[in-house]
Design a protein around this motif. Structure first.
Motif, PDB file in Angstrom:
ATOM      1  N   UNK A  21      45.778  57.368  76.509  1.00  7.94           N
ATOM      2  CA  UNK A  21      45.146  57.115  75.212  1.00  7.94           C
ATOM      3  C   UNK A  21      45.637  58.128  74.174  1.00  7.94           C
ATOM      4  N   UNK A  22      45.708  59.396  74.581  1.00  7.46           N
ATOM      5  CA  UNK A  22      46.177  60.428  73.665  1.00  7.46           C
ATOM      6  C   UNK A  22      47.600  60.188  73.208  1.00  7.46           C
ATOM      7  N   UNK A  23      48.473  59.795  74.139  1.00 10.27           N
ATOM      8  CA  UNK A  23      49.870  59.530  73.786  1.00 10.27           C
ATOM      9  C   UNK A  23      49.976  58.366  72.811  1.00 10.27           C
ATOM     10  N   UNK A  24      49.181  57.325  73.041  1.00 11.06           N
ATOM     11  CA  UNK A  24      49.208  56.153  72.155  1.00 11.06           C
ATOM     12  C   UNK A  24      48.738  56.527  70.748  1.00 11.06           C
ATOM     13  N   UNK A  25      47.643  57.257  70.663  1.00 15.22           N
ATOM     14  CA  UNK A  25      47.103  57.619  69.348  1.00 15.22           C
ATOM     15  C   UNK A  25      48.024  58.595  68.611  1.00 15.22           C
ATOM     16  N   UNK A  26      48.597  59.545  69.343  1.00 13.90           N
ATOM     17  CA  UNK A  26      49.526  60.478  68.700  1.00 13.90           C
ATOM     18  C   UNK A  26      50.790  59.761  68.245  1.00 13.90           C
ATOM     19  N   UNK A  27      51.257  58.823  69.067  1.00  6.96           N
ATOM     20  CA  UNK A  27      52.421  58.037  68.663  1.00  6.96           C
ATOM     21  C   UNK A  27      52.132  57.199  67.432  1.00  6.96           C
ATOM     22  N   UNK A  28      50.937  56.597  67.404  1.00  6.41           N
ATOM     23  CA  UNK A  28      50.553  55.784  66.244  1.00  6.41           C
ATOM     24  C   UNK A  28      50.419  56.649  64.995  1.00  6.41           C
ATOM     25  N   UNK A  29      49.879  57.854  65.156  1.00  2.23           N
ATOM     26  CA  UNK A  29      49.751  58.767  64.014  1.00  2.23           C
ATOM     27  C   UNK A  29      51.124  59.141  63.468  1.00  2.23           C
ATOM     28  N   UNK A  30      52.069  59.383  64.362  1.00  2.00           N
ATOM     29  CA  UNK A  30      53.428  59.738  63.940  1.00  2.00           C
ATOM     30  C   UNK A  30      54.077  58.595  63.169  1.00  2.00           C
ATOM     31  N   UNK A  31      53.915  57.382  63.683  1.00  2.00           N
ATOM     32  CA  UNK A  31      54.477  56.213  63.002  1.00  2.00           C
ATOM     33  C   UNK A  31      53.836  56.040  61.624  1.00  2.00           C
ATOM     34  N   UNK A  32      52.521  56.260  61.558  1.00  2.00           N
ATOM     35  CA  UNK A  32      51.820  56.131  60.277  1.00  2.00           C
ATOM     36  C   UNK A  32      52.388  57.109  59.251  1.00  2.00           C
ATOM     37  N   UNK A  33      52.638  58.339  59.658  1.00  2.00           N
ATOM     38  CA  UNK A  33      53.229  59.316  58.739  1.00  2.00           C
ATOM     39  C   UNK A  33      54.644  58.899  58.337  1.00  2.00           C
ATOM     40  N   UNK A  34      55.400  58.361  59.286  1.00  2.00           N
ATOM     41  CA  UNK A  34      56.782  57.968  59.002  1.00  2.00           C
ATOM     42  C   UNK A  34      56.859  56.876  57.939  1.00  2.00           C
ATOM     43  N   UNK A  35      55.902  55.957  57.965  1.00  2.00           N
ATOM     44  CA  UNK A  35      55.947  54.829  57.016  1.00  2.00           C
ATOM     45  C   UNK A  35      55.122  55.102  55.769  1.00  2.00           C
ATOM     46  N   UNK A  36      54.622  56.323  55.641  1.00  2.00           N
ATOM     47  CA  UNK A  36      53.911  56.692  54.424  1.00  2.00           C
ATOM     48  C   UNK A  36      52.419  56.458  54.430  1.00  2.00           C
ATOM     49  N   UNK A  37      51.860  56.064  55.568  1.00  2.00           N
ATOM     50  CA  UNK A  37      50.412  55.853  55.663  1.00  2.00           C
ATOM     51  C   UNK A  37      49.752  57.153  56.119  1.00  2.00           C
ATOM     52  N   UNK A  38      49.815  58.140  55.237  1.00  4.26           N
ATOM     53  CA  UNK A  38      49.371  59.481  55.612  1.00  4.26           C
ATOM     54  C   UNK A  38      47.890  59.549  55.962  1.00  4.26           C
ATOM     55  N   UNK A  39      47.073  58.771  55.263  1.00  2.00           N
ATOM     56  CA  UNK A  39      45.634  58.806  55.534  1.00  2.00           C
ATOM     57  C   UNK A  39      45.333  58.324  56.951  1.00  2.00           C
ATOM     58  N   UNK A  40      46.019  57.252  57.360  1.00  2.00           N
ATOM     59  CA  UNK A  40      45.816  56.736  58.718  1.00  2.00           C
ATOM     60  C   UNK A  40      46.319  57.747  59.745  1.00  2.00           C
ATOM     61  N   UNK A  41      47.471  58.339  59.464  1.00  2.00           N
ATOM     62  CA  UNK A  41      48.006  59.353  60.368  1.00  2.00           C
ATOM     63  C   UNK A  41      47.062  60.528  60.515  1.00  2.00           C
ATOM     64  N   UNK A  42      46.463  60.932  59.396  1.00  2.00           N
ATOM     65  CA  UNK A  42      45.523  62.051  59.417  1.00  2.00           C
ATOM     66  C   UNK A  42      44.296  61.723  60.259  1.00  2.00           C
ATOM     67  N   UNK A  43      43.757  60.524  60.078  1.00  2.00           N
ATOM     68  CA  UNK A  43      42.560  60.125  60.828  1.00  2.00           C
ATOM     69  C   UNK A  43      42.852  60.077  62.325  1.00  2.00           C
ATOM     70  N   UNK A  44      43.974  59.459  62.694  1.00  2.00           N
ATOM     71  CA  UNK A  44      44.328  59.365  64.110  1.00  2.00           C
ATOM     72  C   UNK A  44      44.577  60.749  64.711  1.00  2.00           C
ATOM     73  N   UNK A  45      45.253  61.594  63.953  1.00  4.60           N
ATOM     74  CA  UNK A  45      45.520  62.947  64.436  1.00  4.60           C
ATOM     75  C   UNK A  45      44.249  63.754  64.608  1.00  4.60           C
TER      76      UNK A  45
END
Length: 231
Positions: A91-115
């Protein structure tokens, strides 16, 4: 140091302190990444978790830190089932991976929440021992049909126990379970006749009798009727 469970061979169990060490590292570094804005750290953590899950503990840096540096100095802790913390790592790997992708595509708020979610839950587990991912795994196990339930009788012949020994204790156990060994020793010291059932060798019996966690012990008569739940 003499280990009861080899960390690289006995992978169905784990020293309970090892996941908390991993959670402390993941939680601290995730929080650091969010505070400093160095969000690529989240991707590194996701990759490290994934590598450890796929290739084993020898390739998991927090695992190596614990098993090679910390454990030899503080000793082996309580041995527990490795499946719940493994699921938590997934679960941690999935959420961290999703947070990284969110930051990469400019969805910083989503990345912040997931992180923040990963950092908060990881630090909660490291500090208090409450692993939310582990509890989710246990709940899912119950949904799959492994449910703790009342046992009214057991088939002593099926368990390989004598039916002429009077009252006996049937203990469902695992060979590397610290609490199981302690309970068995206490029961034998009290003069009880104990029959152990290794759930790693007889998983069908664990499912039949609804054994979710070990140790689980019941006192039964010579006919198999349960008279008392002991653990």
């Amino acid at each position: 140091m003499i280990r009861k469970a080899d960390p690289y061979r006995d992978t169905d169990v784990i020293d309970a302190r090892a996941p908390r060490t991993n959670q402390a590292i993941v939680g601290t570094l995730s929080l650091l990444a969010l505070i400093t804005g160095w969000w690529p750290i989240l991707g590194v953590l996701a990759g490290q978790l994934a590598i450890g899950l796929v290739f084993g503990r020898r390739y998991c840096l927090p695992c190596l830190l614990y098993f090679e540096v910390i454990q030899p100095r503080v000793g082996e802790g309580r041995i527990e089932d490795s499946r719940p913390p493994r699921f938590a790592n997934i679960v941690g790997a999935v959420f961290l991976g999703a947070a990284t992708i969110a930051y990469l595509v400019g969805l910083n708020a989503i990345g912040l929440v997931l992180g923040l979610l990963v950092a908060g839950l990881a630090l909660l587990a490291a500090i208090t021992g409450l692993c939310v991912g582990c509890e989710i795994y246990r709940f899912a196990a119950r949904l799959r049909g492994v449910r703790a339930r009342r046992i009214d009788s057991v088939d002593l012949i099926e368990l390989g126990a004598s039916t002429a020994a009077g009252e006996i204790v049937v203990e469902f156990t695992h060979p590397l379970c610290t609490d199981c060994r302690s309970l068995e020793a206490e029961l034998r010291a009290a003069g009880r006749t104990v029959v152990t059932v290794d759930v790693s060798r007889r998983p069908e019996l664990a499912r039949k009798y609804g054994v979710v966690l070990v140790p689980m012990a019941v006192a039964v008569t010579s006919s198999g009727a349960v008279v008392e739940r002991l653990a």
